[in-house]
Design an enzyme around this catalytic site. Structure first.
Site, PDB file in Angstrom:
ATOM      1  N   GLY A  68       5.431   3.221   0.090  1.00 35.23           N
ATOM      2  CA  GLY A  68       6.046   4.105  -0.905  1.00 35.23           C
ATOM      3  C   GLY A  68       5.159   4.188  -2.131  1.00 35.23           C
ATOM      4  O   GLY A  68       3.947   4.026  -2.034  1.00 35.23           O
ATOM      5  N   SER A 107       0.848  -1.192   0.000  1.00 30.98           N
ATOM      6  CA  SER A 107       0.000   0.000   0.000  1.00 30.98           C
ATOM      7  C   SER A 107       0.883   1.240   0.000  1.00 30.98           C
ATOM      8  O   SER A 107       2.106   1.141   0.032  1.00 30.98           O
ATOM      9  CB  SER A 107      -0.883   0.007   1.244  1.00 30.98           C
ATOM     10  OG  SER A 107      -0.081   0.301   2.380  1.00 30.98           O
ATOM     11  N   LYS A 108       0.234   2.379  -0.011  1.00 26.79           N
ATOM     12  CA  LYS A 108       0.918   3.678  -0.015  1.00 26.79           C
ATOM     13  C   LYS A 108       1.982   3.771   1.086  1.00 26.79           C
ATOM     14  O   LYS A 108       2.992   4.456   0.924  1.00 26.79           O
ATOM     15  CB  LYS A 108      -0.111   4.790   0.210  1.00 26.79           C
ATOM     16  CG  LYS A 108      -0.693   5.314  -1.073  1.00 26.79           C
ATOM     17  CD  LYS A 108       0.116   6.511  -1.557  1.00 26.79           C
ATOM     18  CE  LYS A 108      -0.008   6.769  -3.040  1.00 26.79           C
ATOM     19  NZ  LYS A 108       1.206   6.652  -3.793  1.00 26.79           N
ATOM     20  N   ARG A 109       1.702   3.105   2.211  1.00 27.84           N
ATOM     21  CA  ARG A 109       2.643   3.145   3.326  1.00 27.84           C
ATOM     22  C   ARG A 109       4.037   2.665   2.914  1.00 27.84           C
ATOM     23  O   ARG A 109       5.041   3.038   3.487  1.00 27.84           O
ATOM     24  CB  ARG A 109       2.159   2.211   4.452  1.00 27.84           C
ATOM     25  CG  ARG A 109       1.252   2.836   5.447  1.00 27.84           C
ATOM     26  CD  ARG A 109       0.960   1.903   6.596  1.00 27.84           C
ATOM     27  NE  ARG A 109       0.603   0.555   6.150  1.00 27.84           N
ATOM     28  CZ  ARG A 109       1.327  -0.525   6.406  1.00 27.84           C
ATOM     29  NH1 ARG A 109       2.426  -0.434   7.094  1.00 27.84           N
ATOM     30  NH2 ARG A 109       0.924  -1.709   5.976  1.00 27.84           N
TER      31      ARG A 109
END
Ligand code: GLU
Length: 528
Positions: free
Chosen positions: A265, A261-263
């Protein structure tokens, strides 16, 4: 394959990538598209792009454009799709309303689906109650057997409704081409909603209709759709459609083993593109996220993937995203790029960073006949000085071996385009050198460089290697340690701790600028 699947010629493969345009093309979706594309090409089949834009609130045209643009950039091309049409179009679900309406009516008429008038509040209360007694939420089936007159009455009153599918309470199984037999007990599942109105079909229903109408033979998609598959199979049975083959590809996890996920990167292809990853590297990298050739080879071009790809070699276990591997592959493909092409790509980043600018001018040497050519003219932004593309090529060349992402070209080569460098004077010192010794080194460099007539890296190297050997002895240092002259030289030219070698750099900067930078370094040492 189900024998009812008559329209598919034996061996005819038709697969689809069916993104919902509710976000930019995600690397996980791009991998799904790639696996479908490879499978189609490997089997001389067809690859279809279908835009699943039934979620009116979250759908944006900008996302559809991003998906199309980035798939093309990756080299994933389709045989039928919203932009090019095809026999089974339209390929945007929002344009297929009549087709869905036809099948919704059929299910209603045959009593396989029904109108449900329960309000959201009622449904929520029912859900909460079931949870409170420790049972999984499931629709009660309250509207399943509403008398016809009541249905007609509510419809006349324009009471809001949804259409639910009557789920037969039975076991449903399918043979997943990657994961083997998967079975679900559908008696545990409530009647699910297939449309919020005749003009608002929901995913499972629209997907089944389209897979049939578009003659899809194999559904290859991410593992998180496994739980949708029994619902889709029941709908196929109810509508008299054959069931395609299913292959659910493994999830992609971040390095911490949670879903990517976005976490972790960047997640969208456009972000990777911006960061300077090449499409060849991303394709190679994505192919290895869940697939392997059965041996330890790791470099695969698109055409070799088409030859080698098979669903049998797709793993069941999740794939772990490793950015170092992507960097490694990208570095490999950067080194393979013809210099001319690589320069073109790097120029974009240099312009973006404001180090150089491009203007367009009429060529000085127009062809003898015909129109004058318009040619790009590159200028160093800070000074306005023209810089030849051949010079930019040389700059790129000396970094081609060490670039991992195209965007790194900015940080690595900015000193070529700066009028004045800013750096700490102590950086000029090699080992135990003091100010006075650095000054001596710079004086020596200035003198020697002045005398060099043929200014190329070979001549510079010949002259300075010899000079550096002498210099270390002259100042009473370890004989043969050329760093006492060459380190201050390199730092004076670049202002950096690490860079390409000083001879190549000096050749590109040319004599005047090289000497000017030596002089500046002297001023820096003297100024404190
Ligand atoms: N629109 C669905 C998605 O983006 C497609 C799922 C499928 O391939 O059936 O996840």
């Amino acid at each position: 394959m189900n024998s009812e699947f008559k329209f598919i010629q034996p061996g005819e493969v038709r697969v689809r990538f069916a993104p919902s345009p509710t976000g930019f093309l995600h690397i996980g979706s791009a991998r799904t598209a790639l696996f479908n594309f490879l499978f189609a090409k490997k089997n001389n089949g067809f690859f279809i792009l279908r835009i699943e834009d039934t979620d009116k609130e979250r759908t944006r045209l900008e996302y559809e454009q991003d998906i199309i643009e980035n798939l093309k950039w990756l080299g994933i091309e389709w045989d039928e799709g919203p932009d090019i049409g095809g026999k089974h179009g339209p390929y945007r679900q929002s344009q297929r309303g009549e087709i869905y309406e036809k099948y919704l009516k059929k299910l209603l008429e045959e009593g396989k689906a029904y109108y449900c008038f329960c309000s959201p509040e009622e449904l929520e209360a029912e859900r909460q109650y079931l949870l409170s007694i420790g049972q999984p939420p499931k629709y009660s089936g309250k509207c399943r057997n509403l008398p016809k007159e009541i249905v007609e009455k509510y419809k006349k009153e324009r009471k809001p409704f949804v259409i639910r599918f009557k789920v037969p309470p039975k076991k449903v199984w399918f043979n997943d081409l990657i994961r083997g037999k998967i079975e679900f007990d559908m008696s545990l599942s409530g009647d699910f909603v297939i449309a919020k109105g005749f003009d608002s079909p929901l995913y499972n229903f629209a997907c089944v209709v389209d897979d049939f109408e578009m003659r899809i033979s194999h559904v290859i998609r991410a593992e998180d759709h496994i739980s949708n598959t029994p619902k889709q199979i029941l709908l196929q049975e109810a509508l008299g459609f054959p069931t395609p083959y299913y292959a659910h590809i493994p999830l992609i996890l971040g390095p911490d083993r949670s879903k990517l996920s976005k976490r972790h990167g960047a997640t969208s292809i456009s972000e990777y593109k911006k960061m300077g990853y090449l499409p060849e590297a991303l394709v190679n990298f994505m192919a290895l996220l869940g697939w392997n050739p059965g041996d330890s080879r790791e470099f695969f071009s698109m055409s070799s993937l088409i030859k080698e790809f098979s669903l049998e070699n797709v793993q069941k276990s999740p794939a772990v995203f490793n950015i170092k591997k992507l960097d490694f592959l990208n570095g490999f493909y950067i080194r393979q790029k013809p210099l001319e092409k690589l320069t073109e790509l790097c120029v974009f980043y240099l312009i973006e960073a404001g180090l150089i600018k491009v203007e367009f001018a009429e060529s000085q040497y127009p062809p003898a006949y015909g129109a004058k050519e318009i040619v790009p003219v590159y200028k160093i932004s800070e000074t306005g000085e023209e810089i030849n593309i051949e010079t930019i090529k040389k700059i790129v060349e000396i970094y081609q071996q060490r670039l991992k992402r195209l965007s790194e070209i900015v940080e690595l080569t900015d000193f070529f385009f700066k009028k004045e460098l800013t750096y700490e004077k102590n950086l000029l010192k090699w080992k135990d050198m003091n100010d006075e010794e650095v000054l001596k080194a710079l004086d020596r460099l200035e003198n020697v460089l002045h005398k060099i007539k043929e200014w190329d890296r070979k001549k510079l190297e010949e002259t300075l290697m010899e000079e550096a050997r002498k210099f270390s002895e002259d100042i009473g240092k370890e004989a043969g340690d050329r760093g006492y002259l060459l380190w201050p030289f390199r730092v004076a030219l670049t202002g950096k701790k690490a860079s390409a070698g000083p001879f190549e750099i000096a050749e590109i900067l040319e004599k005047e600028k090289t000497i000017l930078r030596i002089k500046r370094a002297k001023e820096l040492i003297k100024s404190s």
